[in-house]
Write a protein that holds these residues in place. Structure first.
Motif, PDB file in Angstrom:
ATOM      1  N   ILE A  35       0.959  -1.162   0.414  1.00 41.75           N
ATOM      2  CA  ILE A  35       0.415  -0.129  -0.113  1.00 41.75           C
ATOM      3  C   ILE A  35       0.600   1.270   0.219  1.00 41.75           C
ATOM      4  CG2 ILE A  35      -0.229   0.372   2.216  1.00 41.75           C
ATOM      5  CD1 ILE A  35      -2.560   1.204   0.155  1.00 41.75           C
ATOM      6  N   THR A  36       1.808   1.053   0.629  1.00 42.93           N
ATOM      7  CA  THR A  36       2.983   2.699   0.618  1.00 42.93           C
ATOM      8  C   THR A  36       3.362   2.551  -0.842  1.00 42.93           C
ATOM      9  OG1 THR A  36       3.993   1.769   3.333  1.00 42.93           O
ATOM     10  CG2 THR A  36       4.456   3.662   2.015  1.00 42.93           C
ATOM     11  N   GLN A  37       3.663   1.459  -1.563  1.00 44.69           N
ATOM     12  CA  GLN A  37       4.137   1.802  -2.602  1.00 44.69           C
ATOM     13  C   GLN A  37       3.437   2.364  -3.850  1.00 44.69           C
ATOM     14  OE1 GLN A  37       5.757  -2.340  -4.667  1.00 44.69           O
ATOM     15  NE2 GLN A  37       7.185  -2.456  -1.962  1.00 44.69           N
ATOM     16  N   HIS A  38       2.297   1.619  -3.543  1.00 43.31           N
ATOM     17  CA  HIS A  38       1.293   2.337  -4.314  1.00 43.31           C
ATOM     18  C   HIS A  38       0.631   4.007  -4.069  1.00 43.31           C
ATOM     19  CE1 HIS A  38      -2.387   2.090  -6.820  1.00 43.31           C
ATOM     20  NE2 HIS A  38      -3.281   2.164  -6.389  1.00 43.31           N
TER      21      HIS A  38
ATOM     22  N   LEU B 267       8.407   5.701 -18.039  1.00 45.74           N
ATOM     23  CA  LEU B 267       7.411   5.686 -17.020  1.00 45.74           C
ATOM     24  C   LEU B 267       5.931   5.162 -17.421  1.00 45.74           C
ATOM     25  CD1 LEU B 267       8.682   8.322 -14.816  1.00 45.74           C
ATOM     26  CD2 LEU B 267       9.266   5.738 -14.407  1.00 45.74           C
ATOM     27  N   ALA B 268       5.395   5.878 -18.546  1.00 42.14           N
ATOM     28  CA  ALA B 268       3.867   5.596 -19.123  1.00 42.14           C
ATOM     29  C   ALA B 268       3.025   4.040 -18.957  1.00 42.14           C
ATOM     30  CB  ALA B 268       4.097   5.764 -20.315  1.00 42.14           C
ATOM     31  N   SER B 269       5.229   3.620 -20.303  1.00 43.80           N
ATOM     32  CA  SER B 269       4.862   1.988 -20.104  1.00 43.80           C
ATOM     33  C   SER B 269       4.589   1.020 -19.235  1.00 43.80           C
ATOM     34  CB  SER B 269       5.839   1.383 -21.049  1.00 43.80           C
ATOM     35  OG  SER B 269       6.966   1.845 -20.253  1.00 43.80           O
ATOM     36  N   TYR B 270       4.985   1.477 -17.932  1.00 39.11           N
ATOM     37  CA  TYR B 270       5.036   0.295 -16.401  1.00 39.11           C
ATOM     38  C   TYR B 270       4.021   1.077 -16.064  1.00 39.11           C
ATOM     39  CZ  TYR B 270       9.993  -1.515 -16.576  1.00 39.11           C
ATOM     40  OH  TYR B 270      11.418  -1.732 -16.163  1.00 39.11           O
ATOM     41  N   ALA B 271       3.473   2.192 -16.149  1.00 38.82           N
ATOM     42  CA  ALA B 271       2.202   2.809 -15.332  1.00 38.82           C
ATOM     43  C   ALA B 271       1.154   2.292 -16.358  1.00 38.82           C
ATOM     44  CB  ALA B 271       1.544   3.733 -15.989  1.00 38.82           C
ATOM     45  N   VAL B 272       0.852   1.390 -17.616  1.00 41.96           N
ATOM     46  CA  VAL B 272       0.423   0.581 -18.718  1.00 41.96           C
ATOM     47  C   VAL B 272       0.358  -0.191 -17.704  1.00 41.96           C
ATOM     48  CG1 VAL B 272      -0.694   0.419 -20.666  1.00 41.96           C
ATOM     49  CG2 VAL B 272       0.204   2.315 -20.195  1.00 41.96           C
ATOM     50  N   GLN B 273       0.916  -1.036 -17.623  1.00 41.47           N
ATOM     51  CA  GLN B 273       1.634  -2.871 -17.082  1.00 41.47           C
ATOM     52  C   GLN B 273       0.683  -2.472 -15.529  1.00 41.47           C
ATOM     53  OE1 GLN B 273       2.977  -5.003 -18.989  1.00 41.47           O
ATOM     54  NE2 GLN B 273       2.389  -6.558 -17.111  1.00 41.47           N
ATOM     55  N   ALA B 274       1.644  -1.617 -14.903  1.00 46.05           N
ATOM     56  CA  ALA B 274       0.447  -1.759 -13.473  1.00 46.05           C
ATOM     57  C   ALA B 274      -1.211  -1.561 -14.082  1.00 46.05           C
ATOM     58  CB  ALA B 274       0.577  -0.558 -13.152  1.00 46.05           C
TER      59      ALA B 274
ATOM     60  N   TRP C  92       7.697  -0.310 -25.761  1.00 45.07           N
ATOM     61  CA  TRP C  92       7.522  -0.701 -24.398  1.00 45.07           C
ATOM     62  C   TRP C  92       7.267  -1.718 -22.957  1.00 45.07           C
ATOM     63  CZ3 TRP C  92      12.723  -0.370 -22.964  1.00 45.07           C
ATOM     64  CH2 TRP C  92      13.314   0.991 -23.513  1.00 45.07           C
ATOM     65  N   TYR C  93       5.480  -0.978 -23.667  1.00 45.32           N
ATOM     66  CA  TYR C  93       4.714  -2.484 -22.531  1.00 45.32           C
ATOM     67  C   TYR C  93       5.373  -3.773 -23.382  1.00 45.32           C
ATOM     68  CZ  TYR C  93       0.139  -3.244 -21.436  1.00 45.32           C
ATOM     69  OH  TYR C  93      -0.675  -4.515 -20.736  1.00 45.32           O
ATOM     70  N   ALA C  94       4.784  -3.401 -24.489  1.00 52.66           N
ATOM     71  CA  ALA C  94       4.841  -5.006 -24.238  1.00 52.66           C
ATOM     72  C   ALA C  94       6.182  -6.163 -24.185  1.00 52.66           C
ATOM     73  CB  ALA C  94       4.800  -5.337 -26.200  1.00 52.66           C
ATOM     74  N   GLU C  95       7.827  -4.738 -23.993  1.00 56.15           N
ATOM     75  CA  GLU C  95       8.480  -5.408 -22.961  1.00 56.15           C
ATOM     76  C   GLU C  95       8.315  -6.259 -21.473  1.00 56.15           C
ATOM     77  OE1 GLU C  95      11.302  -6.283 -24.880  1.00 56.15           O
ATOM     78  OE2 GLU C  95      10.036  -5.784 -26.514  1.00 56.15           O
ATOM     79  N   HIS C  96       6.694  -6.014 -20.915  1.00 56.89           N
ATOM     80  CA  HIS C  96       6.920  -5.425 -19.882  1.00 56.89           C
ATOM     81  C   HIS C  96       6.292  -7.176 -19.888  1.00 56.89           C
ATOM     82  CE1 HIS C  96       9.125  -2.436 -19.912  1.00 56.89           C
ATOM     83  NE2 HIS C  96       7.988  -0.929 -19.704  1.00 56.89           N
ATOM     84  N   ARG C  97       6.336  -7.566 -19.993  1.00 54.90           N
ATOM     85  CA  ARG C  97       5.188  -9.841 -19.964  1.00 54.90           C
ATOM     86  C   ARG C  97       5.647  -9.713 -18.239  1.00 54.90           C
ATOM     87  NH1 ARG C  97       1.963 -12.024 -22.922  1.00 54.90           N
ATOM     88  NH2 ARG C  97       1.217 -13.985 -22.922  1.00 54.90           N
ATOM     89  N   ASN C  98       4.820 -10.401 -17.930  1.00 55.49           N
ATOM     90  CA  ASN C  98       4.641 -11.397 -16.869  1.00 55.49           C
ATOM     91  C   ASN C  98       5.035 -10.372 -15.960  1.00 55.49           C
ATOM     92  OD1 ASN C  98       4.019 -13.415 -17.897  1.00 55.49           O
ATOM     93  ND2 ASN C  98       6.559 -14.114 -19.282  1.00 55.49           N
TER      94      ASN C  98
ATOM     95  N   ARG D 251       1.327  -6.405 -10.955  1.00 50.29           N
ATOM     96  CA  ARG D 251       1.641  -4.648 -10.353  1.00 50.29           C
ATOM     97  C   ARG D 251       2.051  -4.140  -9.210  1.00 50.29           C
ATOM     98  NH1 ARG D 251      -3.700  -2.494  -6.745  1.00 50.29           N
ATOM     99  NH2 ARG D 251      -1.393  -2.469  -5.639  1.00 50.29           N
ATOM    100  N   ASP D 252       2.519  -4.740  -8.128  1.00 53.69           N
ATOM    101  CA  ASP D 252       3.495  -3.988  -7.525  1.00 53.69           C
ATOM    102  C   ASP D 252       4.831  -3.943  -7.478  1.00 53.69           C
ATOM    103  OD1 ASP D 252       3.512  -6.663  -7.667  1.00 53.69           O
ATOM    104  OD2 ASP D 252       3.706  -6.977  -5.697  1.00 53.69           O
ATOM    105  N   GLU D 253       5.585  -4.768  -8.789  1.00 50.50           N
ATOM    106  CA  GLU D 253       6.724  -4.831  -8.956  1.00 50.50           C
ATOM    107  C   GLU D 253       6.797  -3.766  -9.846  1.00 50.50           C
ATOM    108  OE1 GLU D 253       7.068  -8.727 -10.815  1.00 50.50           O
ATOM    109  OE2 GLU D 253       8.226  -9.834  -9.271  1.00 50.50           O
ATOM    110  N   ALA D 254       5.769  -3.532 -11.090  1.00 45.76           N
ATOM    111  CA  ALA D 254       5.548  -2.445 -12.147  1.00 45.76           C
ATOM    112  C   ALA D 254       5.743  -1.279 -11.890  1.00 45.76           C
ATOM    113  CB  ALA D 254       4.544  -2.182 -12.864  1.00 45.76           C
ATOM    114  N   GLU D 255       4.771  -0.916  -9.975  1.00 49.73           N
ATOM    115  CA  GLU D 255       5.063   0.415  -9.704  1.00 49.73           C
ATOM    116  C   GLU D 255       6.625   0.657  -8.937  1.00 49.73           C
ATOM    117  OE1 GLU D 255       0.563   0.281  -8.581  1.00 49.73           O
ATOM    118  OE2 GLU D 255       1.645  -0.379  -7.047  1.00 49.73           O
TER     119      GLU D 255
END
Length: 581
Positions: free
Chosen positions: A105-108, A133-140, A185-191, A194-198
């Motif tokens: 929750i702190t990370q989020h 950063l936007a690609s990780y936000a989309v992954q999350a 970039w988003y396609a590269e963040h497979r698997n 959400r917490d890891e992407a954040e």
């Protein structure tokens, strides 16, 4: 004692609205509550244990302030609205987010706050870093990229880039082009969970120059030069008004001995006594208090990071480690199950594709079989038709053969009939000749008879004349006699004149009657023979006509054209002959 006396007096309360980065909450607080009471209530409500990073911020006139934990809420300069609005935000930022932020929750909450600061351009971020950063936000937000589900344009309603980057003409990029880069970039963040992407987002964001820095406008002593003071987890920084990225001077927390303020004057004493004390002035006393509060809090956290963690923090980290291990295991199991499911789906799709292919092949084979059956039926039908046609042709051939034989027989009959007809014609000619001769002879006999009749009539007339003359001369002589003379006896050979005359007259009459009867009989016989001959001629003519019709039909079937000419000529000659007869 009355019932009202038994009731406890209800404490006075006031309404509070707390806005976090992803929710809004309302509480009913007692008047005696301090800032710590309200803060602990919010932390318990959202399940937050790393409370030292956060605070309740409120707006005061043209600036903001943080709710003090050791002072009553209503005794502070909070707005007098109802409900009173507070923002639950990160007050202090960690140096290394991966090591210090324990709870999810702190990370989020940090992720949401830092992302908002980047989008609002409170933290400067280059276009390349903004896209990453936007690609990780989309992954999350959306999870793993799926080209079948995430079609072009699915990010059109999401705010992912700073307005300076998204709408600026400096980069000559359309929103569709930016979305394409983010999707790549988003396609590269497979698997990645959400917490890891954040966390990856925060690890990139903590390296930005303006990350976790609180800026205040200050002026330097004597020269009255306008500057910017920045307070963050590393220390204090002095900036030019036009540049918030590169500080002109920095004071790390490890090199500061003391920080103090007197009204609007703020003093920073370095740990090294040989260094000059730095003084600056702020526009308001409230700002100096806020600066001092942030300095104390960041310095305490700075010193805390360099000590052994407390039992509470150790427990939290152990629990977080176990939780992360458990989630990692769950994610691995989930990933394995997902992989197995994907493999099963691929196998299913392959089986379905194979099944569809086999169905298509079966359908094609069935269609081919149906076509073969139809072709076989058609061939059988054609064979049957051919057989029937062969039978029909054989039957027609037999009929043709019979017709040919019949025609041959008919031709023979026709020849025989022609011969008989010619014979009949010859007989008829002979009969006609005989009849003509007989007619001529009878005509001559009739002429002779007529002549004899005329002569007899003349003789009769003369005899009657003569008888009248004799009668007139003899009548007076006979009258005086009383008795007529006796007739001659049988022996007498002489006949009186009157008797002789009468006999002769009687003889003449009988001959005439006989002759007339004979002539009449011969005339009737001649008429009967003529009628019989005419009937024969008519019958012969009808036979000739029927033969002509049969011959025409035979000529159309057998093509006997030469015989037709011969017969026509012979028939025409015969008809001309009979008509002439």
């Amino acid at each position: 004692m009355s019932i009202l006396g038994l009731k406890k007096k209800q404490p006075k309360t006031f309404k509070v609205k707390v806005i976090t980065m992803d929710a809004e909450m309302e509480f009913s607080c007692e008047v005696k509550w301090k800032g710590k009471d309200l803060f602990d209530l919010v932390c318990r409500t959202i399940g937050l244990r790393e409370t030292w990073f956060f605070g309740l911020r409120y707006t005061v006139k043209d600036t903001y302030a943080w709710l003090k934990p050791d002072k009553r809420v209503l005794d502070q300069d909070v707005p007098k609205d109802s409900p009173i609005t507070f923002h639950f935000l990160a007050k202090f930022f960690p140096e290394k987010v991966e090591e210090e932020l324990v709870q999810e929750i702190t990370q989020h909450l940090f992720f949401l706050q830092v992302k908002k600061q980047i989008l609002d351009e409170e933290i400067f971020c280059s276009p390349e870093a903004s896209v990453l950063l936007a690609s990780y936000a989309v992954q999350a937000k959306y999870g793993d990229y799926d080209p079948n589900f995430h079609k072009p344009g699915f990010l059109a309603q999401d705010e992912l880039l700073p307005k300076r980057v998204n709408t600026g003409y400096l980069y000559q990029m359309t929103p569709e082009m930016w979305e394409e880069k983010i999707t790549a970039w988003y396609a590269e963040h497979r698997n990645i969970a959400r917490d890891e992407a954040e966390m990856e987002y925060l690890k990139i964001a903590q390296d930005l120059d303006m990350y976790g820095v609180s800026y205040f406008s200050i002026t330097q002593n004597k020269r009255d030069t306008e500057l910017l003071l920045g307070v963050d987890a590393q220390g204090l920084h002095i900036y030019s008004p036009n540049s918030k990225l590169n500080p002109k001077k920095s004071f790390p927390w490890s090199g500061i001995r003391n920080i103090s303020y007197s009204e609007k004057e703020f003093t920073i004493k370095p740990l090294d006594k040989k260094k000059e004390v730095f003084k600056f002035y702020s526009s308001q006393l409230r700002v100096n208090k806020l600066i001092l509060q942030l300095c104390i809090g960041n310095h305490d956290l700075f010193m805390r990071r360099r000590k052994v963690d407390s039992i509470e923090v150790q427990q939290m980290k152990a629990q977080a480690k176990e939780e992360k291990a458990r989630k990692k295991m769950e994610r691995q199991i989930l990933a394995r199950e997902k992989q197995l499911r994907e493999e099963a789906e691929r196998a299913k799709e392959e089986m379905e594709r194979r099944m569809f292919q086999l169905q298509d092949e079966a359908r094609m084979a069935n269609e081919a079989l149906l076509r073969s059956e139809e072709t076989a039926d058609l061939l059988a039908e054609k064979a049957q038709i051919a057989e029937e046609e062969a039978k029909l042709l054989a039957h027609k051939a037999a009929e043709a053969e019979q017709e040919r034989q019949r025609l041959e027989v008919t031709a023979l009959k026709t020849k025989e009939e022609h011969r008989l007809m010619e014979q009949k014609m010859r007989e008829a000619e002979q009969l006609a000749v005989k009849l003509v001769e007989q007619s001529e002879r009878r005509s001559k006999e009739a002429d002779h008879l007529k002549q004899d009749l005329n002569e007899a009539k003349d003789a009769e007339r003369r005899a009657k004349q003569k008888l009248l003359e004799i009668t007139k001369t003899t009548y007076p002589l006979v009258a005086p006699y009383s008795n007529p003379p006796a007739p001659p006896g049988p022996d007498s050979m002489e006949m009186p004149l009157e008797m002789a005359t009468s006999y002769r007259l009687d003889f003449k009459d009988s001959d005439m009657k006989r002759l007339s009867m004979e002539i009449e009989r011969e005339r009737l016989e001649y008429m009967e023979k003529s009628k019989h001959l005419q009937d024969q001629l008519k019958e012969l003519k009808s036979e000739i006509e029927s033969l002509k019709l049969e011959e025409q039909q035979q000529q159309q079937q057998a093509g006997l054209y030469n015989l037709r000419g011969y017969r026509n000529s012979s028939y025409m000659a015969q008809m001309a002959f009979f008509e002439e007869v």
